[in-house]
Scaffold this active site. Structure first.
Site, short mmCIF file in Angstrom:
data_model
loop_
_atom_site.label_atom_id
_atom_site.label_comp_id
_atom_site.label_asym_id
_atom_site.label_seq_id
_atom_site.Cartn_x
_atom_site.Cartn_y
_atom_site.Cartn_z
N HIS A 153 35.19 49.13 42.58
CA HIS A 153 34.95 48.39 43.81
C HIS A 153 36.25 48.23 44.60
CE1 HIS A 153 31.13 47.30 41.88
NE2 HIS A 153 30.71 47.03 43.10
N LYS A 157 37.28 42.49 45.80
CA LYS A 157 36.25 41.93 44.92
C LYS A 157 36.91 41.02 43.89
CE LYS A 157 32.13 43.13 42.24
NZ LYS A 157 31.30 42.16 42.99
#
Length: 265
Positions: A153, A157
């Site tokens: 990600h 995040k």
């Protein structure tokens, strides 16, 4: 559908606003942002160059009083505060927030006794179909195959492993008669000894602007099987959230997930 968006000035919030404005059966009824946000008071469509007549606010009571649905992709503590207001105003909830503890998830399940809500760590249709593939694969590869879940990600995040990776692990564990708590291994470092064949390993990568990549590896002797889902944008999450809201139109109460929404049970 009169829909309000929580976290309206964030990356996902803006995508949700754009999706609601484009949907012929939906109206933007509220745009909730955090207290202290510099965007408070601005029109919720300003980032699109549009005037919606809906201003960003931190007043959850006002938002819930004017909406029938609240879509929430924020953080666990914020979502639970919004849940309390939704219960007071009988507002249906679509929750895509990740990072909940088990006691917090229990609060969401309990709320389903009073209002209708969909909770899923990933609203993408593709991811949820992938879960069905993993359920089948896990049963076939239960013996003789090591299972590893690798996710990647963007650098912003804040939780790891991702909620989607954990969903994948839970699906695999349930398909083989276990719970994830019994078999999960999160990252490895130093002298770890040989791999326990009963475990499900997790590895998390963070960098750049990766929206979300997930691969489940079934590693056997002489062969490897990989099941991968890659998100190119957040559009699929927003469209899935709207689909979940439409599903809730037919329910007064209940705790559901995207498997229910898509009829995959």
């Amino acid at each position: 559908m009169k829909i309000a968006i929580a976290g309206a000035s964030g990356r996902m919030g803006r995508m949700l606003i754009e999706a609601v404005l484009a949907a012929p059966d939906a109206t933007l009824a509220g745009a909730l942002d955090r207290t202290g946000s510099p965007q408070l008071g601005q029109d919720a469509g300003a980032f699109l160059g549009k005037q919606t007549g809906v201003a960003l606010t931190d007043d959850i009571e006002r938002v819930c009083a004017e909406a029938d649905y609240l879509i929430d992709f924020t953080r666990p503590e914020g979502t639970l505060a919004h849940l309390d207001a939704a219960l007071r105003h009988d507002v249906k909830l679509v929750i895509g927030t990740t990072g909940f503890s088990e006691p917090q998830k229990a609060q969401l399940r309990a709320a389903g006794g009073k209002i209708a809500l969909v909770f899923s760590a990933n609203m993408s249709v593709g991811v949820n179909v992938t879960m069905k593939l993993l359920e089948f694969a896990a049963k076939q590869f239960a013996q003789g195959y090591d299972i590893e879940i690798i996710e990647a990600h963007h650098r912003h995040k804040v939780d790891a492993p991702s909620g989607t990776a954990l969903m994948m692990g839970e699906t695999i564990a349930a398909a083989t008669g276990r719970t994830l708590d019994d078999c999960a291994v999160y990252g490895r470092h130093g002298v770890t000894g040989e791999r326990d064949p009963s475990t499900i390993g997790f590895s998390a990568i963070r960098g750049g602007d990766i929206v979300g990549d997930h691969t489940v590896l079934f590693a056997g002797i002489g062969e490897r099987i990989e099941i991968t889902h890659k998100s190119a944008s957040r559009v699929s999450y927003a469209q899935g959230a709207l689909r979940a809201a439409r599903f809730l139109a037919g329910h007064q109460a209940g705790f559901f997930d995207m498997q229910d929404v898509l009829g995959l049970r």
